[in-house]
Design a protein around this motif. Structure first.
Motif, PDB file in Angstrom:
ATOM      1  N   GLY A 230       0.902  -1.031   0.076  1.00  0.00           N
ATOM      2  CA  GLY A 230       0.074   0.087  -0.212  1.00  0.00           C
ATOM      3  C   GLY A 230       0.764   1.414   0.523  1.00  0.00           C
ATOM      4  O   GLY A 230       0.510   1.861  -0.768  1.00  0.00           O
ATOM      5  N   ALA A 231       2.203   1.251   0.812  1.00  0.00           N
ATOM      6  CA  ALA A 231       3.199   2.317   0.749  1.00  0.00           C
ATOM      7  C   ALA A 231       3.634   2.626  -0.175  1.00  0.00           C
ATOM      8  O   ALA A 231       3.878   3.823  -1.109  1.00  0.00           O
ATOM      9  CB  ALA A 231       3.896   2.269   1.500  1.00  0.00           C
ATOM     10  N   GLN A 232       3.683   1.274  -1.124  1.00  0.00           N
ATOM     11  CA  GLN A 232       4.167   1.792  -2.359  1.00  0.00           C
ATOM     12  C   GLN A 232       3.860   2.694  -4.075  1.00  0.00           C
ATOM     13  O   GLN A 232       4.080   3.152  -4.362  1.00  0.00           O
ATOM     14  CB  GLN A 232       4.744   0.096  -3.066  1.00  0.00           C
ATOM     15  CG  GLN A 232       6.093  -0.023  -2.297  1.00  0.00           C
ATOM     16  CD  GLN A 232       6.671  -1.659  -2.459  1.00  0.00           C
ATOM     17  OE1 GLN A 232       6.370  -1.970  -3.901  1.00  0.00           O
ATOM     18  NE2 GLN A 232       7.346  -1.833  -1.652  1.00  0.00           N
ATOM     19  N   VAL A 233       2.051   1.906  -3.643  1.00  0.00           N
ATOM     20  CA  VAL A 233       1.287   2.606  -4.802  1.00  0.00           C
ATOM     21  C   VAL A 233       0.666   3.900  -4.059  1.00  0.00           C
ATOM     22  O   VAL A 233       0.839   4.667  -5.229  1.00  0.00           O
ATOM     23  CB  VAL A 233      -0.389   1.716  -4.348  1.00  0.00           C
ATOM     24  CG1 VAL A 233      -1.308   2.641  -4.886  1.00  0.00           C
ATOM     25  CG2 VAL A 233       0.077  -0.269  -5.018  1.00  0.00           C
ATOM     26  N   LEU A 234       1.236   4.253  -2.671  1.00  0.00           N
ATOM     27  CA  LEU A 234       0.397   5.976  -2.764  1.00  0.00           C
ATOM     28  C   LEU A 234       1.904   6.049  -3.513  1.00  0.00           C
ATOM     29  O   LEU A 234       1.790   7.538  -3.855  1.00  0.00           O
ATOM     30  CB  LEU A 234       0.765   5.669  -1.119  1.00  0.00           C
ATOM     31  CG  LEU A 234      -1.006   5.319  -0.472  1.00  0.00           C
ATOM     32  CD1 LEU A 234      -1.370   4.985   0.736  1.00  0.00           C
ATOM     33  CD2 LEU A 234      -2.306   5.622  -1.046  1.00  0.00           C
ATOM     34  N   SER A 235       3.526   5.953  -3.393  1.00  0.00           N
ATOM     35  CA  SER A 235       4.222   6.639  -2.713  1.00  0.00           C
ATOM     36  C   SER A 235       4.434   7.002  -4.748  1.00  0.00           C
ATOM     37  O   SER A 235       4.965   7.718  -5.561  1.00  0.00           O
ATOM     38  CB  SER A 235       5.357   5.801  -2.626  1.00  0.00           C
ATOM     39  OG  SER A 235       6.753   6.553  -3.097  1.00  0.00           O
ATOM     40  N   GLU A 236       3.819   5.831  -5.386  1.00  0.00           N
ATOM     41  CA  GLU A 236       4.395   5.812  -6.781  1.00  0.00           C
ATOM     42  C   GLU A 236       3.261   7.426  -7.300  1.00  0.00           C
ATOM     43  O   GLU A 236       3.243   8.065  -8.549  1.00  0.00           O
ATOM     44  CB  GLU A 236       3.991   4.234  -7.599  1.00  0.00           C
ATOM     45  CG  GLU A 236       3.857   4.661  -9.158  1.00  0.00           C
ATOM     46  CD  GLU A 236       5.816   4.262  -9.210  1.00  0.00           C
ATOM     47  OE1 GLU A 236       6.360   5.019 -10.228  1.00  0.00           O
ATOM     48  OE2 GLU A 236       6.391   4.386  -8.362  1.00  0.00           O
ATOM     49  N   PHE A 237       1.716   7.151  -7.305  1.00  0.00           N
ATOM     50  CA  PHE A 237       0.522   7.932  -7.221  1.00  0.00           C
ATOM     51  C   PHE A 237       0.781   9.523  -6.867  1.00  0.00           C
ATOM     52  O   PHE A 237       0.245  10.269  -7.319  1.00  0.00           O
ATOM     53  CB  PHE A 237      -0.690   7.536  -6.629  1.00  0.00           C
ATOM     54  CG  PHE A 237      -0.433   6.786  -7.795  1.00  0.00           C
ATOM     55  CD1 PHE A 237      -1.513   6.545  -9.289  1.00  0.00           C
ATOM     56  CD2 PHE A 237      -1.140   5.458  -7.676  1.00  0.00           C
ATOM     57  CE1 PHE A 237      -2.121   5.695  -9.963  1.00  0.00           C
ATOM     58  CE2 PHE A 237      -2.016   4.750  -8.130  1.00  0.00           C
ATOM     59  CZ  PHE A 237      -2.453   4.605  -9.275  1.00  0.00           C
TER      60      PHE A 237
END
Length: 303
Positions: A230-237
């Motif tokens: 979840g942290a990686q997805v938020l960071s990417e967006f």
């Protein structure tokens, strides 16, 4: 009582401690105060905060630790090669720093603006650390062929250019391929949290930029979900959108994220829910409670 009488004239009309304690007695009085404090805490804890927090990007970057990657990372201040797990990068604008230069990077290198008073958006160029295989927008040749801090990328339109081709680029940014999903900084209006310091800002309103087919994307996820996926997805967006469009459910409840739909009504808003069945159900239930018109056209994938 004796202690007070040593310092004050007994003839002076002074309210003593006994006058402040009700006839119920000191233990009962203290118990009542404790119950009031506990009740106030529970009310604040259980109440739903529907405000969308806005990070003050003029203060600091949004740093994340550099994980294992196939590309090399270099400090944007000293040009030093960054070792995995030690160096950090800003997941909003792409600036990188070694531990010794984090403060310098915060002071010298501006982060991606979340709010702006300028209606015309200029390119925000960040030097080096481009993705592998990127192509120069001007000459159509590959960038970053040599090691070190080379070439530039705009953190809004994501276009990349060679250092020698930079002068051939115009100054105005059109937000690139994801234009219709991005909320421009000039359209974001914030308010300062009452009684708080400058860094505590809240989203107050969002203006319509007037673009054809503009349907802003709001990403909702939980950085504690799964194996930090979840942290990686938020960071990417945060890299592709205005960072204020990315909401972390570990910090705010779904009602706060869904305020985007209220602020932009009647303009439709696309919601991307990055999470498992529980996260999706939590957001959908909150949307029904807020009486929002939900049209589920999402592709769901657990993380």
């Amino acid at each position: 009582m004796a202690t007070f009488s040593k310092f004050f004239n007994t003839n002076t009309n002074i309210t003593m401690l006994d006058d402040l304690i009700p006839s119920m007695g000191l233990p009962a009085f203290i118990s009542a105060i404790v119950l009031c404090c506990v009740g106030f805490y529970l009310i604040r804890k259980l109440s739903v905060d529907t405000k969308i927090p806005v990070r003050d990007s003029s203060k600091n970057h949004n740093w994340s630790t550099i994980e294992v990657s196939s590309k090399a990372w270099y400090c944007s201040i000293c040009d030093m090669f960054l070792v995995t797990g030690i160096g950090v990068f800003c997941d909003c604008c792409g600036v990188c720093a070694c531990p010794e230069d984090v403060k310098k990077a915060n002071l010298k290198l501006p982060c991606k603006a979340i709010v702006s008073t300028n209606d015309v958006q200029l390119h925000h160029w960040v030097k080096g650390n481009l993705p592998l295989g990127t192509i120069c927008y001007i000459c159509d040749e590959e960038c970053c062929l040599e090691p070190g801090l080379n070439d530039f990328q705009c953190c809004w339109c994501q276009r990349t250019v060679h250092t020698e081709c930079l002068d051939k680029m115009g100054q105005v940014c059109d937000f690139g391929s994801f234009r219709n999903m991005i909320v421009p900084p000039s359209c974001v209006q914030v308010a300062r949290r009452k009684g708080a310091l400058n860094k505590h800002l809240l989203l107050r309103a969002v203006k319509d930029p007037g673009w054809e087919n503009w349907t802003p994307l709001v990403v909702i996820g939980n950085k504690k979900s799964g194996n930090s996926d979840g942290a990686q997805v938020l960071s990417e967006f945060r890299k592709y959108l205005n960072p204020v469009q990315v909401i972390d459910l570990s910090e705010r409840k779904p009602q706060a994220a869904l305020q985007w739909c209220v602020l932009l009504a009647p303009r439709p808003v696309k919601l991307l829910i990055a999470g498992g069945d529980g996260t999706v159900a939590w957001v959908m239930t909150s949307s029904y409670k807020m009486d929002l018109d939900v049209r589920n056209q999402a592709y769901k994938k657990k993380i």
